[in-house]
Every structure is written in C-alpha cells, then in structure tokens.
Design an enzyme around this catalytic site. Structure first.
Site, PDB file in Angstrom:
ATOM      1  N   SER A 561       0.715  -1.401  -0.041  1.00  0.00           N
ATOM      2  CA  SER A 561       0.169  -0.098   0.032  1.00  0.00           C
ATOM      3  C   SER A 561       0.733   1.092  -0.187  1.00  0.00           C
ATOM      4  O   SER A 561       1.905   1.397  -0.852  1.00  0.00           O
ATOM      5  CB  SER A 561      -0.996  -0.019   1.257  1.00  0.00           C
ATOM      6  OG  SER A 561      -1.789   0.691   0.879  1.00  0.00           O
ATOM      7  N   ASP A 646      -8.737  -4.937  -6.322  1.00  0.00           N
ATOM      8  CA  ASP A 646      -8.146  -3.679  -5.522  1.00  0.00           C
ATOM      9  C   ASP A 646      -8.733  -2.620  -6.205  1.00  0.00           C
ATOM     10  O   ASP A 646      -8.054  -2.040  -7.176  1.00  0.00           O
ATOM     11  CB  ASP A 646      -6.636  -3.866  -5.398  1.00  0.00           C
ATOM     12  CG  ASP A 646      -6.072  -2.638  -4.492  1.00  0.00           C
ATOM     13  OD1 ASP A 646      -6.993  -1.809  -4.178  1.00  0.00           O
ATOM     14  OD2 ASP A 646      -5.119  -2.439  -4.041  1.00  0.00           O
ATOM     15  N   HIS A 678      -7.335  -5.616  -2.111  1.00  0.00           N
ATOM     16  CA  HIS A 678      -6.374  -4.749  -1.273  1.00  0.00           C
ATOM     17  C   HIS A 678      -5.505  -5.735  -0.418  1.00  0.00           C
ATOM     18  O   HIS A 678      -3.960  -5.216  -0.011  1.00  0.00           O
ATOM     19  CB  HIS A 678      -6.408  -3.441  -0.813  1.00  0.00           C
ATOM     20  CG  HIS A 678      -5.503  -2.542  -0.429  1.00  0.00           C
ATOM     21  ND1 HIS A 678      -4.770  -1.896  -1.497  1.00  0.00           N
ATOM     22  CD2 HIS A 678      -5.126  -1.937   0.732  1.00  0.00           C
ATOM     23  CE1 HIS A 678      -3.937  -1.089  -1.054  1.00  0.00           C
ATOM     24  NE2 HIS A 678      -4.068  -0.968   0.187  1.00  0.00           N
TER      25      HIS A 678
END
Length: 703
Positions: A561, A646, A678
């Site tokens: 991320s 995602d 994600h």
C-alpha cells in the site's frame, strides 16, 4: 489509510490501506467440514521455525461477548483449510475465568456474531444454514438450535434491544438501478452504466448500501422488519468496514443511534463528514446530534443510565486520519465534551463503565496499543495496561475488563484486565499447541535520531537462534496507511516472525506520518510523500546497518500500500543500498492514482490536490515525487504483487511497475491475483504469497 484506528484495526484502512491488519474478515464462508481442531494436533513444525502452513493453521479469535451476569463468555474462532481453500467459524463458551472452555458448534456453516439473550439462558447468532445469513438461537451448550428469522435477504449484524422486544439488524438494500432495469431485454449483459463517482468501492461495484432495520421479537420469532432509513440511498453502517459498532440501542429501547454519511456520488467521494443520528421508534423522527462537526463521527454508545451518549469524532472534513477523539454528549443539556483531549493520539475503540461516568478505551502510543481509563466529567485520562502488546475489543466484564491482546510474537487471545491495577490474565490458549513448537525471534525497541534531530522508535525483530557472530540479510519494512501505526501488530501475511524464521532481521521504523507520537509527527506526511518520511526510512536502515551482524551487502526493502509506494520511490533513490525490493499494492504513478482511486477526499488531502492545478505548490511537489518519474534510476531486482479486485489502488499500478522494470532490463517478477482485493484473503493465495515472497528474497539476498 486508516479511517479510524478503531473498528477492525483494524481497519480500517482506506485509500492506501494498512499492511498490518490484513485479514479482518474470513476469506470465504463456504461450508467446510471441521473437526473441533481440524487436525491441528497433527501439525509438526520442524526446527521451531514459523511456516506459512503454521500461520494458516492458527485459529483466529473474535466476537467476544460477556453474559449479563458476567459469569460466562461467548466467542468465535475462524479456522482455515488450505487444501479446500475455505474457512469456517465456530462458537465457544467459557467461564469468565477461562475455565470449562467448550466448543458448542461443529457444523459446515460459519456461525458468528454470537450474543447472549434471555438473561444468558440463550445465545443468538448468525448462520447461513438455511441458504442465507439468518438469526438463530441455541442453548449455551449448543443444543436446541433454532432459526428465528426468515428475512428476505442476508442479515449482516444484529443487536437485541435491552428489553428484548425488538432486534436491530443490518441488511443491504438496492440503491443503484442496474443496466437490466434500464434495458430488461438485455438480461445477460455485463455492462455497467456509470453516471457519477463512487461507482466502485474497495472491491465491489456499488449497487447496494447497508441499512439498519428494526424488527419485532416475541421471544421466539423475528417479524415485521422496518428500514429506518427507507428511501435513503445512504449507508449505515458505512462501507467498506463498518459493522454493528456504528449503531446502538438506547437503554430505554425506544431509540437507535446510528452512523451515516448522508452523501452519494461526487459529494460522497469528496467528504469524510459523517454524523451520528438518533431515530425515535415512537415518533419515527430522526435527529442529527453531531451536526456542525465536520469530520468522521462514528460508533455511538449510550451510557448505562441513558443520560449521555459517547462517540468517536474527527474535527476536519476530508482528513480521514485526523485525531480520533472521544466525545460525550449530555442528552438533557446538549453539552458536548471531548473527553480524550489530553491523549495526544487517536482513540481506537471504547466502552462505558457501569457508573456511567468512566470510559475505557484503547489507543496507540509509542508503538503499543494500550487500555486507558477516562473520566467523562473531569476529562482526565489514565493508562491502565502496559507492555509490548496491542489490545483491542475492550468491554466490561463485571468488575473487570475483557479484551483481545496480541503482539508481534502471538496472535489474538482473550485476556481479563483489572481496571485498578492493569494486571492482565490470559483466558484462552487457542494456538498454544503451535507456539509450543516454535521459537520466536526477539523483538527489540530502538530509538534513533532522525535527520532533523527527532527521536524515532524502530522495532527490530531478530531471527530465532540469533547468533551475533554471524551476518544476516536484513529487511527494511515500509508501513502502509500511510498513517497506520507500526505497533505490536500480528498479521497472517506481513508477519515479522515468519520473516525472522527465514533468517532475516527486520527493521520496522515508526517513520514520520504514524500515530502514537503526537499530532505533529502524525501529520508531517500529508502532501510530502517523498520528504521526511523517506529520510526516516534511510535513517532506520543506515543506523541499524552499522551493527556487525548486519550483512550490509544484502539488504532488502519490502512494503504494501503506502509501503508499496515507498518501495517504488526508494527504488529510484536508494543509491545502491538495497539488493532486492518487494512492493504489494503500491502506487507507482501518482497522476493516474489521483484519477483511479474512489475516495477522492484522501487523494485531495494527502496529495494536496489535482495534478493539473499548476498553482498548487503542495500538489506539484507530490506529483513531482511520483515513483514512475525515477524509473531511469532503477537498478535493483523487484517483485510486484497486486490484486485485480483492488479498487483502491488499481492493479495496473503494479503491472506498470513490473513492465517498466522489464523494459529497463532489471530482473523482475509479477504476482497478480485476479480474485483478491487490497489484501490476500484466500488460504491458498496466502500460502502462494508467502512462498513467492521468500523465494524472491532468498534468490537475491542469500547468494
């Protein structure tokens, strides 16, 4: 991005997500036959080192509820089958001191959300046994199991009113017309017609919203459900992670407080301004009690005497990582008080004490999430627990507290805590049989001076059987969020102990932009992704690399991320420090990310604005630091991982980074998941992730 540090720590990650809390829900709830311990006693771990299979064999505790007389506790445990690629959740009951712990369900259907009713003589729970998720009840020993709801849809969470004449539950309602609604003759088309923003969210195409329903309960059957937000296209609880913690019954059973951001489309995408609403069952009227507070307002709870209501509140609209404050409102006078004003960090979650004046909450400070006590009148704070661990799910249990506790060396177990002394007693030992076979690496706290002269906490995790006379390849861990704490978290994917078990030392800094070190430290990342936070990363690895047992010629850098963004950025600026990179779900091209993501408030706040705004100095600095602009400086092997579901950071970011590396002649590999978001939630995908992760590191760092 962490919407709050509360709920599901879990959770709550928004645009950039948190690496640490990577599994907040079961991977699948398809039926899978489970034994009481699904063969766990057969697991043999060689050399005392953590393996992916050992991680996935661990039971995952959740849903802790105390009986009305505080003598019993019900909770659930999720078990995973790697061969069947499925999970199942079972229910357990024990005494308040941890004795007589019994598993009371053994079915191929996941039972969850267990709650005590009828004075503790029954347990209500959710099960999909009838084909959809419905309400069931059973005796505390698991007998006399009976379905009590037959709602035309799935029930996702519930709470009985204090008088047990009503039940509040969550279910999805359709809010967006489908293409088939417009063209009934095209009933097999897969096309989606989009007319506004927020058409996708997290991992779904948005067609429904969760709504709160109130139904009658006659002691045997749930009937006459009423949508208290009927006709409104808004969410309550709020997606993607909100649950029953965002709704609450009044002690008088005649009111429901709920959380909602009453916005849709572009307005929703640009604003974090949610509010606390109170619905009166008698008048059918709804009142906004947090109007004028412009940030997130979430998680209402009435005091036991019904005279006050508390909730979590952020101050600024558009800033989802703003300080999460504990607010209390006097329902007679309307006076509001920020009870946690002396706590220079965010409140994660809370509960009322029986005196209707004390509040207990969890919050992060210096890399640990502890339990605190607050006086709602005096607005004073005291720390209750301490130690290298994280607490969550704090609740009242008679004259004690009950909570989950984990650390970098152990997954969640249930503990009781004395509010007076802070003494914690472990009640469950779900994974003891696995820990007994493992030797965990030492976890150490180090404070380092940053380039601007400030003190930074960095966690160091050593391999099992650590020998200071040897040299070890070492990994710099880059945290996600970007404002999620590097606390004593336990992850089933980004697990430091399994990294250490592969003979790596891990360096995990609480760099600039992380909570738990004061407001200024937390906010110093917004609009400056390529600034001090990156200098902090270099400080952490450079300082620790001075140790004689660190193999300075074999350093790796990993993260997901915002951590993935960090890896991509560092790849163009590291001056040959590192020999291998791994980026999971990271931002590679900031300009594309600005237009691809769904929650625009985050992009506007953290990036500073749109890239086409040439007069905006903050935005221009952000986009000038986009990792894709420094690919000409890439010179190090890189593994890119991404999920195609995602919708926070689209998979094309990972694919573009991989393509760029290949075109530049740099050794690269891409692990792409067509069916993951994600995170990585499915067992076999999780094992593949671990195997690929370590094969890549071993290839480049153990030559």
């Amino acid at each position: 991005m962490n919407k709050t540090l509360s709920t599901m720590m879990v959770a709550t990650s928004i645009l950039l997500g948190s690496c640490q809390s990577s599994e907040v829900k079961d991977a699948k709830t398809d039926p899978v036959e489970t034994k009481p311990v699904i063969g766990r006693s057969d697991i043999k771990i060689e050399d005392g080192r953590m393996t992916p299979e050992a991680l996935w064999a661990m039971g995952r505790i959740g849903g802790v509820q105390v009986s009305p007389d505080a003598r019993k506790v019900v909770y659930s445990v999720a078990y995973y089958s790697v061969p069947e690629n499925k999970s199942n959740r079972e229910i357990f009951v024990m005494n308040a001191d941890g004795s007589e712990n019994q598993q009371i369900t053994r079915t191929p259907f996941s039972e969850n959300e267990a709650k005590w009713i009828k004075g503790g003589s029954k347990i209500a729970f959710l099960s999909s046994e009838s084909g959809s998720s419905q309400l069931w009840v059973m005796n505390p020993d698991g007998s006399d199991r009976k379905q009590i709801s037959n709602y035309d849809g799935n029930i996702e969470g519930f709470a009985f009113s204090p008088d047990e004449k009503k039940v509040l539950f969550i279910s999805q309602v359709k809010t967006v017309p489908s293409t088939q609604d417009k063209y009934p003759d095209l009933d097999k088309t897969t096309g989606i017609i989009v007319t506004d923003l927020m058409y996708k969210h997290w991992d779904e195409w948005v067609t429904t919203a969760p709504h709160p329903f109130v139904a009658d309960f006659d002691g045997d059957t749930v009937s006459n459900p009423v949508d208290i937000m009927e006709g409104e296209p808004y969410e309550s609880p709020m997606k993607p992670f909100g649950g029953m913690e965002q709704l609450a019954w009044s002690p008088s059973s005649d009111k429901v407080a709920y959380t909602s951001r009453k916005k849709v489309g572009k307005e929703y995408a640009l604003s974090t301004n949610s509010d606390i609403y109170v619905y009166d069952l008698n008048t059918k009227q709804t009142t906004n009690i947090s109007e004028g507070i412009m940030g997130y307002d979430t998680n209402p709870q009435y005091s036991p005497d019904g005279k006050q209501i508390a909730w979590l509140s952020m101050e600024r609209d558009g800033y989802e990582s703003d300080q999460n404050r504990l607010m209390v409102m006097d329902l007679q006078t309307g006076e509001k008080r920020f009870v946690s004003k002396d706590f220079d960090s965010s409140v994660s979650e809370f509960c009322w004490g029986s005196d209707s004046n004390t509040l207990y909450f969890t919050g992060v400070w210096h890399g640990e999430i502890q339990i605190y006590g607050a006086d709602a009148t005096a607005c004073s704070i005291r720390q209750i627990t301490e130690g290298m661990n994280d607490y969550s799910g704090v609740a009242l249990m008679g004259d004690k507290l009950i909570a989950l506790r984990h650390s970098m060396s152990a997954a969640d177990e249930i503990f009781s805590v004395s509010p007076a002394s802070g003494e914690a007693t472990q009640l469950t030992f779900e994974n003891k049989f696995i820990y007994d076979q493992l030797e965990m690496g030492k976890v150490e706290a180090r404070w380092m001076k940053t380039t601007d002269g400030k003190d930074m906490l960095t966690w160091i995790i050593y391999p099992p059987h650590f020998d200071p006379n040897k040299k070890y390849p070492t990994l710099l861990y880059c945290e996600g969020g970007p404002q999620s704490p590097v606390s004593q978290f336990w992850s089933y994917r980004w697990n430091f102990q399994i990294m250490a078990a592969h003979d790596y030392i891990i360096v995990a800094p609480n760099r600039r932009g992380l909570p738990g070190f004061g407001k200024e430290w937390n906010e110093e990342i917004s609009g400056d992704y390529g600034g001090q936070c990156m200098k902090d990363y270099f400080t952490a690895i450079d300082e620790f690399a001075k140790e004689p047992f660190v193999d300075k010629d074999h350093l790796g850098c990993v993260g997901a991320s915002f951590g993935g963004f960090s890896v991509y950025w560092i790849a163009g600026h590291h001056n040959k420090r590192f020999k291998a990179f791994i980026a999971h779900d990271g931002i590679f091209n900031m300009e594309m990310q600005y237009l691809e993501t769904e929650e625009m408030w985050f992009a506007n706040w953290d990036m500073g604005g749109a890239y086409w705004d040439k007069q905006n100095a903050t935005a221009q600095r952000t986009f000038a630091n986009s990792p894709h602009k420094f690919v000409d400086q890439w010179d190090t092997p890189i593994l890119c991982i991404h999920g195609e579901k995602d919708y926070r950071i689209l998979a094309n970011q990972g694919m573009a980074a991989f393509n760029a590396a290949v075109l530049r002649g740099i050794p690269a590999e891409l692990l792409i998941y067509p069916d993951e978001n994600h995170w990585v939630l499915q067992p076999q995908n999780g094992v593949l992730w671990q195997r690929t992760f370590f094969e890549w590191l071993d290839k480049w760092l153990k030559k």
